[in-house]
Motif scaffolding. Sequence first.
Motif, mmCIF file in Angstrom:
data_model
loop_
_atom_site.group_PDB
_atom_site.id
_atom_site.type_symbol
_atom_site.label_atom_id
_atom_site.label_comp_id
_atom_site.label_asym_id
_atom_site.label_seq_id
_atom_site.Cartn_x
_atom_site.Cartn_y
_atom_site.Cartn_z
ATOM 1 N N ALA A 137 0.840 -1.193 0.000
ATOM 2 C CA ALA A 137 0.000 0.000 0.000
ATOM 3 C C ALA A 137 0.871 1.237 0.000
ATOM 4 O O ALA A 137 2.005 1.213 0.487
ATOM 5 C CB ALA A 137 -0.919 0.012 1.223
ATOM 6 N N SER A 138 0.363 2.328 -0.550
ATOM 7 C CA SER A 138 1.092 3.591 -0.500
ATOM 8 C C SER A 138 0.653 4.385 0.727
ATOM 9 O O SER A 138 -0.535 4.428 1.066
ATOM 10 C CB SER A 138 0.864 4.397 -1.776
ATOM 11 O OG SER A 138 -0.512 4.478 -2.099
ATOM 12 N N VAL A 139 1.624 4.985 1.386
ATOM 13 C CA VAL A 139 1.394 5.737 2.616
ATOM 14 C C VAL A 139 2.254 6.999 2.603
ATOM 15 O O VAL A 139 3.045 7.211 1.680
ATOM 16 C CB VAL A 139 1.731 4.895 3.869
ATOM 17 C CG1 VAL A 139 0.768 3.722 4.016
ATOM 18 C CG2 VAL A 139 3.177 4.388 3.803
ATOM 19 N N LEU A 140 2.099 7.803 3.622
ATOM 20 C CA LEU A 140 2.911 9.007 3.804
ATOM 21 C C LEU A 140 3.744 8.819 5.065
ATOM 22 O O LEU A 140 3.220 8.404 6.102
ATOM 23 C CB LEU A 140 2.020 10.236 3.938
ATOM 24 C CG LEU A 140 2.705 11.599 3.830
ATOM 25 C CD1 LEU A 140 3.168 11.851 2.395
ATOM 26 C CD2 LEU A 140 1.759 12.716 4.270
ATOM 27 N N VAL A 141 5.042 9.101 4.968
ATOM 28 C CA VAL A 141 5.909 8.981 6.139
ATOM 29 C C VAL A 141 6.458 10.359 6.506
ATOM 30 O O VAL A 141 6.638 11.214 5.639
ATOM 31 C CB VAL A 141 7.068 7.994 5.901
ATOM 32 C CG1 VAL A 141 6.531 6.590 5.704
ATOM 33 C CG2 VAL A 141 7.927 8.401 4.709
ATOM 34 N N TRP A 142 6.696 10.573 7.799
ATOM 35 C CA TRP A 142 7.300 11.827 8.232
ATOM 36 C C TRP A 142 8.375 11.568 9.271
ATOM 37 O O TRP A 142 8.300 10.609 10.034
ATOM 38 C CB TRP A 142 6.247 12.809 8.747
ATOM 39 C CG TRP A 142 5.713 12.553 10.130
ATOM 40 C CD1 TRP A 142 6.179 13.085 11.316
ATOM 41 C CD2 TRP A 142 4.604 11.715 10.496
ATOM 42 N NE1 TRP A 142 5.436 12.640 12.381
ATOM 43 C CE2 TRP A 142 4.456 11.800 11.908
ATOM 44 C CE3 TRP A 142 3.723 10.905 9.769
ATOM 45 C CZ2 TRP A 142 3.473 11.099 12.599
ATOM 46 C CZ3 TRP A 142 2.748 10.214 10.469
ATOM 47 C CH2 TRP A 142 2.622 10.309 11.851
ATOM 48 N N ASN A 143 9.389 12.437 9.268
ATOM 49 C CA ASN A 143 10.527 12.311 10.162
ATOM 50 C C ASN A 143 10.197 13.002 11.485
ATOM 51 O O ASN A 143 10.109 14.226 11.561
ATOM 52 C CB ASN A 143 11.771 12.946 9.520
ATOM 53 C CG ASN A 143 13.022 12.750 10.338
ATOM 54 O OD1 ASN A 143 13.036 13.013 11.548
ATOM 55 N ND2 ASN A 143 14.091 12.329 9.686
ATOM 56 N N LYS A 144 10.021 12.224 12.544
ATOM 57 C CA LYS A 144 9.614 12.781 13.834
ATOM 58 C C LYS A 144 10.694 13.658 14.453
ATOM 59 O O LYS A 144 10.391 14.647 15.128
ATOM 60 C CB LYS A 144 9.241 11.645 14.787
ATOM 61 C CG LYS A 144 7.973 10.909 14.412
ATOM 62 C CD LYS A 144 7.548 9.939 15.516
ATOM 63 C CE LYS A 144 6.193 9.325 15.214
ATOM 64 N NZ LYS A 144 5.713 8.482 16.339
ATOM 65 N N THR A 145 11.941 13.319 14.227
ATOM 66 C CA THR A 145 13.032 14.125 14.777
ATOM 67 C C THR A 145 13.036 15.518 14.168
ATOM 68 O O THR A 145 13.144 16.528 14.884
ATOM 69 C CB THR A 145 14.385 13.431 14.522
ATOM 70 O OG1 THR A 145 14.378 12.139 15.123
ATOM 71 C CG2 THR A 145 15.530 14.254 15.098
#
Length: 416
Positions: A137-145
């Motif tokens: 599946a396609s998703v969105l990722v983000w860098n928490k740092t």
Amino acid sequence: MKTWFFGLGALVISALAWPGAAEAEIFSLWVRSDGSTFMPKVVEAFNADQREHKAELQIVPVNELVQKYAVAAAGGTAPDALSLDIVYTPAFAAAGQLKDITDLAEALPYFGQLSKAHVATGTYENRIYGLPFSGDASVLVWNKTLFRKAGLDPDRGPSNWAEIRADAEKIVALGQGNKGFYFSGNCGGCNIFTFTPLIWASGGDIFAEGGKRATLDTPQMRDAIAFYRRMVKDGLVPAGAQTDTGANFFAAFATGKVGIAPAGSFAIGALNAQHPDLEYGVTYLPGKDGGWSSFAGGDNFVVSRDTKKIAGIKAFLEFAYSLAGQTLLARNGSLPVRGDLAKQALDGLDGRYLIAANAMAKGRTPYTPVFNDLINSANGPWITMLNTAVFGEEAAVEPAIRTAQETMQSIIDTAP
């Protein structure tokens, strides 16, 4: 990328007759190398579990499988079954090279729980030629740092385009080479996987009438292009995105210098294994004003038209759809394709997989028998439009959209 020819012909295919009492069978099975982690384990477990039936597995390089199967099918040397990228299922079904497995599919007591997007791409002229096997599946990722350093909530990913833009601006403001957003700008397959959900979630589409009509010339397409275009123009996206043919699809995010990126569920395992110190979140790909969508990817299990090894193939599918089979898939790089077992199959794994599994369960897959010519071709109308409209001059946007619309429709209309 090469254009594949499937030896199209008008062939009448009878439905499978699935025998009740079956003799022992050894059947041949192909899988693309993308499945080389999970498929050998599933086959090994199936063979160990069975006294009668055995599968003989061959792993084919991902860029060779479609052409190799087309040649084998045309020459009468096709494997009995194979795990085939779902986007190519309509083409092989239309070419008359797959066996009608409608009766088998509809007899499964959990048929309604199988990934609907996979089943849809496996259906041709109201008959089923492919069933779900592996899922992505396609998703969105983000860098928490980076979010934390920028004063953003590290536990909340963006839920619309304005939020993506605002968060990306704050990441860039950190300096030190940080960029807000990344995508592989010169990769047709990457962008159908991660860009199209932005359009779907905003109420648009790229095909209509079962793939018979292209629908690129829409307000939703223009809005999505403008969204990417402005981020590129304003320096929120690394310059290398324009020429990236997919090599850095999620690798750029893995450097820790990118705040937000569309990716696939496969990135979860890769990031965890290769970059264990990277702190990241996973959410859905949003529409312009909210909502979300996903590309449902992976493979369909298809059966070659002329095979007689029906009993062994049926037994293998039943094993793959069992909790043991779905768990093996989940622990080796594939999302479960049986919805009623997904939570159990993913139990004990990274909780972010559940987000991806939900995305796939409600995801979509473009349906067209000429997917390669329209989407995956390096010179095809899809990537030509995006590259020109997103990275080119402002005056080139409208001509790029109109040309892609006309070219796509011409390819669809003239396909065998």
